[in-house]
Design a protein around this motif. Structure first.
Motif, PDB file in Angstrom:
ATOM      1  N   ASP A 163      34.296  66.389  50.639  1.00 32.22           N
ATOM      2  CA  ASP A 163      33.064  65.774  50.125  1.00 32.22           C
ATOM      3  C   ASP A 163      31.841  66.518  50.629  1.00 32.22           C
ATOM      4  O   ASP A 163      30.869  65.927  51.102  1.00 32.22           O
ATOM      5  CB  ASP A 163      33.008  64.290  50.519  1.00 32.22           C
ATOM      6  CG  ASP A 163      32.103  63.487  49.583  1.00 32.22           C
ATOM      7  OD1 ASP A 163      31.982  63.875  48.417  1.00 32.22           O
ATOM      8  OD2 ASP A 163      31.527  62.473  50.021  1.00 32.22           O
ATOM      9  N   ASN A 164      31.913  67.856  50.483  1.00 28.09           N
ATOM     10  CA  ASN A 164      30.846  68.725  50.981  1.00 28.09           C
ATOM     11  C   ASN A 164      30.627  69.846  49.962  1.00 28.09           C
ATOM     12  O   ASN A 164      31.588  70.481  49.527  1.00 28.09           O
ATOM     13  CB  ASN A 164      31.240  69.299  52.349  1.00 28.09           C
ATOM     14  CG  ASN A 164      30.081  69.976  53.046  1.00 28.09           C
ATOM     15  OD1 ASN A 164      29.386  70.774  52.457  1.00 28.09           O
ATOM     16  ND2 ASN A 164      29.890  69.649  54.321  1.00 28.09           N
ATOM     17  N   LYS A 165      29.382  70.102  49.594  1.00 26.99           N
ATOM     18  CA  LYS A 165      29.095  71.164  48.625  1.00 26.99           C
ATOM     19  C   LYS A 165      29.520  72.529  49.149  1.00 26.99           C
ATOM     20  O   LYS A 165      29.973  73.391  48.387  1.00 26.99           O
ATOM     21  CB  LYS A 165      27.601  71.194  48.287  1.00 26.99           C
ATOM     22  CG  LYS A 165      27.080  69.984  47.540  1.00 26.99           C
ATOM     23  CD  LYS A 165      25.631  70.215  47.101  1.00 26.99           C
ATOM     24  CE  LYS A 165      25.019  68.970  46.467  1.00 26.99           C
ATOM     25  NZ  LYS A 165      24.720  67.924  47.463  1.00 26.99           N
ATOM     26  N   ILE A 241      37.383  67.250  41.741  1.00 24.90           N
ATOM     27  CA  ILE A 241      37.769  65.844  41.800  1.00 24.90           C
ATOM     28  C   ILE A 241      38.600  65.528  43.039  1.00 24.90           C
ATOM     29  O   ILE A 241      38.582  64.395  43.540  1.00 24.90           O
ATOM     30  CB  ILE A 241      38.539  65.441  40.518  1.00 24.90           C
ATOM     31  CG1 ILE A 241      38.539  63.926  40.368  1.00 24.90           C
ATOM     32  CG2 ILE A 241      39.959  65.998  40.528  1.00 24.90           C
ATOM     33  CD1 ILE A 241      39.047  63.437  39.022  1.00 24.90           C
ATOM     34  N   PHE A 242      39.330  66.521  43.575  1.00 24.78           N
ATOM     35  CA  PHE A 242      40.159  66.265  44.753  1.00 24.78           C
ATOM     36  C   PHE A 242      39.381  66.432  46.057  1.00 24.78           C
ATOM     37  O   PHE A 242      39.690  65.770  47.050  1.00 24.78           O
ATOM     38  CB  PHE A 242      41.373  67.209  44.777  1.00 24.78           C
ATOM     39  CG  PHE A 242      42.553  66.708  43.997  1.00 24.78           C
ATOM     40  CD1 PHE A 242      43.495  65.879  44.578  1.00 24.78           C
ATOM     41  CD2 PHE A 242      42.714  67.045  42.671  1.00 24.78           C
ATOM     42  CE1 PHE A 242      44.580  65.402  43.861  1.00 24.78           C
ATOM     43  CE2 PHE A 242      43.787  66.584  41.932  1.00 24.78           C
ATOM     44  CZ  PHE A 242      44.728  65.760  42.527  1.00 24.78           C
ATOM     45  N   LEU A 243      38.399  67.323  46.072  1.00 24.79           N
ATOM     46  CA  LEU A 243      37.695  67.639  47.311  1.00 24.79           C
ATOM     47  C   LEU A 243      36.377  66.904  47.463  1.00 24.79           C
ATOM     48  O   LEU A 243      35.672  67.103  48.453  1.00 24.79           O
ATOM     49  CB  LEU A 243      37.450  69.151  47.397  1.00 24.79           C
ATOM     50  CG  LEU A 243      38.698  70.038  47.353  1.00 24.79           C
ATOM     51  CD1 LEU A 243      38.318  71.507  47.451  1.00 24.79           C
ATOM     52  CD2 LEU A 243      39.695  69.660  48.448  1.00 24.79           C
ATOM     53  N   THR A 244      36.016  66.079  46.478  1.00 21.68           N
ATOM     54  CA  THR A 244      34.794  65.273  46.572  1.00 21.68           C
ATOM     55  C   THR A 244      35.128  63.824  46.249  1.00 21.68           C
ATOM     56  O   THR A 244      36.069  63.545  45.505  1.00 21.68           O
ATOM     57  CB  THR A 244      33.707  65.775  45.610  1.00 21.68           C
ATOM     58  OG1 THR A 244      34.183  65.679  44.261  1.00 21.68           O
ATOM     59  CG2 THR A 244      33.332  67.206  45.916  1.00 21.68           C
ATOM     60  N   VAL A 249      27.740  64.076  45.721  1.00 20.09           N
ATOM     61  CA  VAL A 249      28.267  65.425  45.945  1.00 20.09           C
ATOM     62  C   VAL A 249      29.058  65.921  44.734  1.00 20.09           C
ATOM     63  O   VAL A 249      29.081  67.120  44.454  1.00 20.09           O
ATOM     64  CB  VAL A 249      29.159  65.455  47.206  1.00 20.09           C
ATOM     65  CG1 VAL A 249      29.797  66.822  47.403  1.00 20.09           C
ATOM     66  CG2 VAL A 249      28.352  65.072  48.434  1.00 20.09           C
ATOM     67  N   ARG A 250      29.651  65.035  43.997  1.00 21.96           N
ATOM     68  CA  ARG A 250      30.547  65.400  42.889  1.00 21.96           C
ATOM     69  C   ARG A 250      29.799  66.180  41.822  1.00 21.96           C
ATOM     70  O   ARG A 250      28.646  65.898  41.499  1.00 21.96           O
ATOM     71  CB  ARG A 250      31.166  64.142  42.301  1.00 21.96           C
ATOM     72  CG  ARG A 250      32.181  64.370  41.208  1.00 21.96           C
ATOM     73  CD  ARG A 250      33.109  63.181  41.072  1.00 21.96           C
ATOM     74  NE  ARG A 250      34.066  63.136  42.190  1.00 21.96           N
ATOM     75  CZ  ARG A 250      34.988  62.178  42.349  1.00 21.96           C
ATOM     76  NH1 ARG A 250      35.034  61.171  41.493  1.00 21.96           N
ATOM     77  NH2 ARG A 250      35.824  62.224  43.356  1.00 21.96           N
ATOM     78  N   THR A 251      30.475  67.187  41.262  1.00 22.90           N
ATOM     79  CA  THR A 251      29.882  68.007  40.209  1.00 22.90           C
ATOM     80  C   THR A 251      30.064  67.340  38.842  1.00 22.90           C
ATOM     81  O   THR A 251      30.677  66.281  38.725  1.00 22.90           O
ATOM     82  CB  THR A 251      30.511  69.408  40.202  1.00 22.90           C
ATOM     83  OG1 THR A 251      31.931  69.282  40.082  1.00 22.90           O
ATOM     84  CG2 THR A 251      30.172  70.151  41.480  1.00 22.90           C
ATOM     85  N   ALA A 252      29.540  67.995  37.810  1.00 27.14           N
ATOM     86  CA  ALA A 252      29.451  67.362  36.498  1.00 27.14           C
ATOM     87  C   ALA A 252      30.804  67.090  35.827  1.00 27.14           C
ATOM     88  O   ALA A 252      30.973  66.014  35.237  1.00 27.14           O
ATOM     89  CB  ALA A 252      28.569  68.202  35.570  1.00 27.14           C
ATOM     90  N   PRO A 253      31.789  68.016  35.838  1.00 27.16           N
ATOM     91  CA  PRO A 253      33.034  67.727  35.113  1.00 27.16           C
ATOM     92  C   PRO A 253      33.716  66.420  35.514  1.00 27.16           C
ATOM     93  O   PRO A 253      34.021  65.596  34.650  1.00 27.16           O
ATOM     94  CB  PRO A 253      33.902  68.954  35.419  1.00 27.16           C
ATOM     95  CG  PRO A 253      32.909  70.045  35.609  1.00 27.16           C
ATOM     96  CD  PRO A 253      31.745  69.413  36.326  1.00 27.16           C
TER      97      PRO A 253
END
Length: 303
Positions: A163-165, A241-244, A249-253
């Motif tokens: 959960d880190n950019k 989806i697995f790392l956030t 923090v989550r990206t658009a997809p």
């Protein structure tokens, strides 16, 4: 005897003796090509046009049966919903777009900064087992992300990158570096090494010669490589989806995918978010289109 650049340019291209009929292809064949290209473009663009149309429909028209293609009420409410918090307190989808900008942009820059010098080194220097090394580098790109996501998740959990950019930037760059090395090596091979040799005779170091003479000629290839690396990072779903886990923090997809499901799905909102998500890459590719075309065609005709 060496020929100067000016002399080489002044000679001009060879005269084209191809008959006019063959150069033009003939009227009949041109008409067939136009029809086929039109049909192909219509088939490929229909889903995109349907998505754009859905994004500007009111909800009652989105779910209308039979579907309304032309006679529907136009609204921009779905685009407004993309940039404002929903009634259930969820983070606006637009936050995930900003995360994608940061992660995709930073990972592309990092992959390019690491990949271009590595490609130059493989092209210019005698490296032991060079072909084997290049194949091993590229083979790491063959693996689907889903194969390695669990080990990476466990490692990231140990070092605090879940959960880190920064974690996403590093993993995206790691997947893009092999592709960057392979693609850029072909571009470096097309630049004569004599330029660097002549520069070193004039007193430049090898790195200075690379920076002053070789790198400027690689700009089209760098632009083409950066576009493909950016597209991978921008569209990547599995790692995101697995790392956030948090919306901040989550990206658009995965954020757009999270709009689908539950008791009801606001397809107008999903379509509007998808349109907004697709625009940045399209705009970027359009702005660098000249470099992109020159980059992907570099080496097509051997000199």
């Amino acid at each position: 005897m060496a020929v100067s650049v000016d002399e080489a340019v002044s000679t001009g291209p060879a005269e084209d003796h191809t008959p006019p009929a063959r150069r033009s292809g003939g009227r009949g064949r041109s008409a067939v090509e136009v029809v086929l290209l039109t049909v192909l473009a219509a088939v490929m663009l229909f889903p995109v046009l349907w998505m754009v149309e859905t994004s500007i429909k009111e909800n009652r028209d989105v779910y209308a049966i039979p579907a309304k293609f032309f006679d529907f009420a136009v609204t921009l409410q779905h685009y407004k919903d993309v940039f404002v918090a929903q009634g259930d307190g969820r983070t606006p989808v637009s936050v995930s777009f900003l995360n994608s900008f940061v992660v995709a942009g930073a990972s592309t820059v990092l992959a390019t900064v690491l990949g271009v010098p590595a490609a130059w080194a493989y092209s210019r220097f005698a490296v032991k087992a060079k072909k084997d090394q290049l194949f091993f580098i590229l083979s790491t790109r063959f693996m689907p992300p889903v194969v390695v996501v669990i080990p990476i998740f466990l490692m990231y959990r140990q070092v605090g990158l879940i959960d880190n950019k920064i974690g996403l930037i590093l993993i995206y760059a790691a997947f893009n570096v092999p592709f960057t090395i392979w693609m850029m090596k072909g571009f470096v091979d097309e630049v004569p090494a004599e330029y660097e040799d002549a520069a070193m005779l004039d007193g430049y170091t090898r790195l200075q010669a690379f920076w002053r003479y070789t790198l400027p000629q690689l700009l089209p290839g760098i632009a083409a490589t950066a576009v493909f690396a950016l597209i991978f990072s921008w569209n990547e779903f599995v790692f995101a989806i697995f790392l956030t886990s948090s919306d901040s923090v989550r990206t658009a997809p995965p954020a757009i995918a999270g709009l689908i499901g539950g008791t009801t799905t606001d397809w107008g909102l999903v379509a509007a978010a998808s349109v907004v998500f697709a625009l940045p890459v399209l705009i970027f590719a359009y702005l660098v289109r000249k470099h992109l075309i020159a980059g992907v065609t570099l080496g097509a005709v051997r000199r």
